[in-house]
Design a protein around this motif. Structure first.
Motif, PDB file in Angstrom:
ATOM      1  N   GLU A  28       0.907  -1.043  -0.045  1.00  0.00           N
ATOM      2  CA  GLU A  28      -0.667  -0.004   0.024  1.00  0.00           C
ATOM      3  C   GLU A  28       0.862   1.253   0.118  1.00  0.00           C
ATOM      4  O   GLU A  28       0.646   2.400  -0.523  1.00  0.00           O
ATOM      5  CB  GLU A  28      -0.905   0.058   0.971  1.00  0.00           C
ATOM      6  CG  GLU A  28      -2.454  -1.119   1.227  1.00  0.00           C
ATOM      7  CD  GLU A  28      -2.493  -1.182   2.526  1.00  0.00           C
ATOM      8  OE1 GLU A  28      -2.914  -0.423   3.386  1.00  0.00           O
ATOM      9  OE2 GLU A  28      -3.676  -2.161   2.140  1.00  0.00           O
ATOM     10  N   GLU A  29       1.849   0.858   0.862  1.00  0.00           N
ATOM     11  CA  GLU A  29       2.903   1.953   0.628  1.00  0.00           C
ATOM     12  C   GLU A  29       3.346   2.521  -0.793  1.00  0.00           C
ATOM     13  O   GLU A  29       3.794   3.817  -1.484  1.00  0.00           O
ATOM     14  CB  GLU A  29       3.935   2.313   2.120  1.00  0.00           C
ATOM     15  CG  GLU A  29       3.007   2.617   3.307  1.00  0.00           C
ATOM     16  CD  GLU A  29       4.298   2.361   4.451  1.00  0.00           C
ATOM     17  OE1 GLU A  29       5.878   2.516   4.014  1.00  0.00           O
ATOM     18  OE2 GLU A  29       4.080   2.402   5.519  1.00  0.00           O
ATOM     19  N   ASP A  31       2.431   2.351  -3.318  1.00  0.00           N
ATOM     20  CA  ASP A  31       1.248   2.330  -4.517  1.00  0.00           C
ATOM     21  C   ASP A  31       1.143   4.170  -3.836  1.00  0.00           C
ATOM     22  O   ASP A  31       0.919   4.786  -4.936  1.00  0.00           O
ATOM     23  CB  ASP A  31      -0.153   1.779  -4.572  1.00  0.00           C
ATOM     24  CG  ASP A  31      -0.356   0.101  -4.770  1.00  0.00           C
ATOM     25  OD1 ASP A  31       1.135   0.063  -5.949  1.00  0.00           O
ATOM     26  OD2 ASP A  31      -0.718  -0.154  -4.546  1.00  0.00           O
ATOM     27  N   ARG A  32       1.544   4.486  -3.279  1.00  0.00           N
ATOM     28  CA  ARG A  32       1.189   6.318  -2.289  1.00  0.00           C
ATOM     29  C   ARG A  32       2.410   6.607  -3.117  1.00  0.00           C
ATOM     30  O   ARG A  32       3.137   6.128  -3.132  1.00  0.00           O
ATOM     31  CB  ARG A  32       1.009   6.353  -1.244  1.00  0.00           C
ATOM     32  CG  ARG A  32      -0.295   6.110  -0.508  1.00  0.00           C
ATOM     33  CD  ARG A  32      -0.178   6.625   0.924  1.00  0.00           C
ATOM     34  NE  ARG A  32      -0.690   4.863   1.790  1.00  0.00           N
ATOM     35  CZ  ARG A  32      -0.268   5.054   2.663  1.00  0.00           C
ATOM     36  NH1 ARG A  32      -0.046   6.035   3.367  1.00  0.00           N
ATOM     37  NH2 ARG A  32      -0.807   3.988   3.664  1.00  0.00           N
ATOM     38  N   LEU A  34       4.297  10.360  -1.920  1.00  0.00           N
ATOM     39  CA  LEU A  34       4.572  11.597  -1.090  1.00  0.00           C
ATOM     40  C   LEU A  34       5.407  12.414  -1.270  1.00  0.00           C
ATOM     41  O   LEU A  34       6.552  11.881  -2.357  1.00  0.00           O
ATOM     42  CB  LEU A  34       5.274  10.418   0.467  1.00  0.00           C
ATOM     43  CG  LEU A  34       4.327   9.563   0.741  1.00  0.00           C
ATOM     44  CD1 LEU A  34       4.902   8.765   2.427  1.00  0.00           C
ATOM     45  CD2 LEU A  34       3.025  10.278   1.558  1.00  0.00           C
TER      46      LEU A  34
END
Length: 113
Positions: A28-29, A31-32, A34
């Protein structure tokens, strides 16, 4: 069941659960996106309920704005002229309606005969 077999099975199950929670969170991280920085708008599209000339712009480049804040307003002269024109059209229509409701004058009836 033998307790010597149960302990390794529970250990493997615990390791599998830890690995699943660890790696599913990482996916999930990944796919983000930042990022940090400044957002710069190069174009602004303002919408008004009617057409007209802009009289004043309330904000300048670099100012912070909030949702619903007035950014600009239109000149009132043009809006007032449109209103006066609409009132004149309404008054003319009312005069025609009044004449139709009163009916023909006796002079008009005599002239028509």
């Amino acid at each position: 069941m033998n307790s010597k077999r149960v302990v390794p099975i529970l250990a493997v199950a615990a390791l599998a659960a830890i690995a699943w929670f660890t790696f599913s969170g990482c996916r999930e991280e990944r796919d983000r996106l930042l990022a940090s920085g400044t957002v710069e708008a190069t174009e602004a599209r303002l919408g008004f309920q009617m057409a007209g000339l802009i009289e004043e712009i309330s904000v300048r480049e670099g100012d912070r704005v909030t949702a619903g804040q007035e950014l600009a307003h239109l000149a009132r002269l043009e809006a007032e002229a449109r209103r006066a024109q609409a009132e004149a059209v309404a008054a003319a229509a009312q005069a025609i309606l009044d004449e139709l409701e009163r009916g023909s004058r006796p002079e008009e009836v005599a002239q028509a005969r």
